[in-house]
Design a protein around this motif. Structure first.
Motif, mmCIF file in Angstrom:
data_model
loop_
_atom_site.group_PDB
_atom_site.id
_atom_site.type_symbol
_atom_site.label_atom_id
_atom_site.label_comp_id
_atom_site.label_asym_id
_atom_site.label_seq_id
_atom_site.Cartn_x
_atom_site.Cartn_y
_atom_site.Cartn_z
ATOM 1 N N LEU A 1 10.421 61.743 -2.271
ATOM 2 C CA LEU A 1 10.304 60.313 -2.612
ATOM 3 C C LEU A 1 9.196 60.102 -3.642
ATOM 4 O O LEU A 1 9.341 59.305 -4.568
ATOM 5 C CB LEU A 1 10.019 59.477 -1.360
ATOM 6 C CG LEU A 1 11.201 59.263 -0.415
ATOM 7 C CD1 LEU A 1 10.729 58.583 0.863
ATOM 8 C CD2 LEU A 1 12.309 58.452 -1.073
ATOM 9 N N ALA B 1 10.351 56.289 -5.218
ATOM 10 C CA ALA B 1 11.236 55.667 -4.222
ATOM 11 C C ALA B 1 11.798 54.355 -4.750
ATOM 12 O O ALA B 1 11.141 53.662 -5.533
ATOM 13 C CB ALA B 1 10.467 55.407 -2.935
ATOM 14 N N THR C 1 13.080 50.965 0.767
ATOM 15 C CA THR C 1 13.375 52.267 1.378
ATOM 16 C C THR C 1 13.208 52.144 2.883
ATOM 17 O O THR C 1 12.192 51.616 3.351
ATOM 18 C CB THR C 1 12.418 53.333 0.794
ATOM 19 O OG1 THR C 1 12.699 53.487 -0.599
ATOM 20 C CG2 THR C 1 12.585 54.666 1.491
ATOM 21 N N CYS D 1 3.793 55.665 5.437
ATOM 22 C CA CYS D 1 4.963 54.834 5.110
ATOM 23 C C CYS D 1 4.542 53.388 4.852
ATOM 24 O O CYS D 1 5.024 52.741 3.922
ATOM 25 C CB CYS D 1 5.991 54.875 6.241
ATOM 26 S SG CYS D 1 6.850 56.460 6.383
ATOM 27 N N TYR E 1 7.368 51.374 2.897
ATOM 28 C CA TYR E 1 8.667 51.789 3.440
ATOM 29 C C TYR E 1 8.920 51.100 4.778
ATOM 30 O O TYR E 1 8.016 50.996 5.610
ATOM 31 C CB TYR E 1 8.716 53.309 3.678
ATOM 32 C CG TYR E 1 8.460 54.174 2.468
ATOM 33 C CD1 TYR E 1 8.751 53.735 1.177
ATOM 34 C CD2 TYR E 1 7.925 55.460 2.616
ATOM 35 C CE1 TYR E 1 8.506 54.544 0.069
ATOM 36 C CE2 TYR E 1 7.685 56.271 1.513
ATOM 37 C CZ TYR E 1 7.976 55.816 0.239
ATOM 38 O OH TYR E 1 7.737 56.628 -0.845
#
Length: 291
Positions: A178, A183, A187, A202, A207
């Motif tokens: 990623l 990314a 996501t 994350c 994310y």
């Protein structure tokens, strides 16, 4: 638990007061018809489902089903374990399509072209589930899996669709790819399986983390620790039905109507009221999938 209980569908949970979405389900693998599944889910406050494709046939089916039902949004992809089967063949026929001859890179390219075409459809809201699976695919299949993942990232970005990630025992490699590819704006880590430290990574990247019924399992303390640190604005809930049925119904078939069981367990972990978490999850899912 008596064996016959395995075939008894779990009872309907108490309805949610705030409607939510099942961010990841496989209606094509469930016994109920689409209409039955949606009606049962809606009766407990699960008014939207994201139907996820895992191969060409499943992705076509997801797109068609989303076109036919307002409550269904589709994602399309070749599952990480599908890519090596296309390239290297599958003499055992582990997948739903039975045994397959090796098709090489050309066959993978052709399959990716079809995913690309499906991803352009307006009712297709995401590209996935794609990613890496070091659990089922051996070293010989890694190159095909990684090439497929990188291609799906590019497709998601070009069509401005959510990227839905399957990450099984491959956290570091998924995060690395990623970073390398960049990314997509939205996501989603489906069936989030990392620990609290990964949840912080994350969160920093923005994310989404989607939690499934396994967050309720006795041995899943690391998942609950991850959920505890995941920001409420990045949390989704899913069934991954017919898999990962939440406790106390583990071992029976999962379905979207069981989302309230998982959501209530998640609210407890996060120290939020059920309504507060449902409100956040509903908004997050709509934001993630752009509906």
């Amino acid at each position: 638990m008596a064996p016959q209980d395995k075939n008894t569908p779990p009872p309907l949970p108490e309805p949610l007061r705030v409607a939510v979405a099942d961010s990841h389900t496989h209606l094509d693998m469930q016994e109920a018809t689409v209409e039955e599944a949606l009606a049962k889910a809606a009766s407990v406050g699960v008014t939207t489902v994201v139907q996820v494709g895992c191969d060409l046939a499943g992705s076509r089916w997801a797109a068609d089903t989303a076109a036919a039902h307002d409550a269904v949004h589709a994602t399309v992809a070749l599952h990480p374990n599908e890519a090596p089967r296309i390239v290297l063949g599958d003499p055992e026929g582990w997948s739903r399509q039975g045994a397959r001859e090796p098709g090489g890179d050309a066959a993978l390219d052709a399959a990716l072209d079809e995913i690309d075409a499906l991803a352009a459809l307006p009712h297709v809201r995401g590209v996935g589930e794609t990613g890496l699976d070091h659990f089922r695919t051996g070293p010989d299949g890694m190159a095909a899996q990684e090439r497929s993942f990188r291609a799906h990232i590019e497709i998601a970005k070009r069509h401005d669709k959510a990227l839905v990630i399957h990450d099984r025992e491959a956290h570091d490699d998924v995060l690395r790819i990623l970073r390398e590819e960049g990314a997509p704006e939205r996501t989603v880590f489906h069936c989030y399986s990392g620990d609290a430290a990964m949840a912080e990574i994350c969160a920093e990247a923005g994310y989404f983390m989607s939690f499934a019924g396994n967050v309720t399992f006795k041995n899943a303390q690391p998942l609950r620790d991850a959920l505890a640190v995941a920001p409420a604005e990045l949390v989704l809930v899913e069934t991954d039905a017919p898999f990962l049925t939440p406790a106390p119904y583990r071992g029976r078939a999962n379905a979207p109507y069981l989302i309230p069981v998982t959501l209530r367990a998640m609210a407890e972990v996060k120290g939020l009221t059920e309504d507060a978490l449902a409100t956040a999850v509903a908004a997050n899912t709509a934001r993630a999938f752009g509906y």
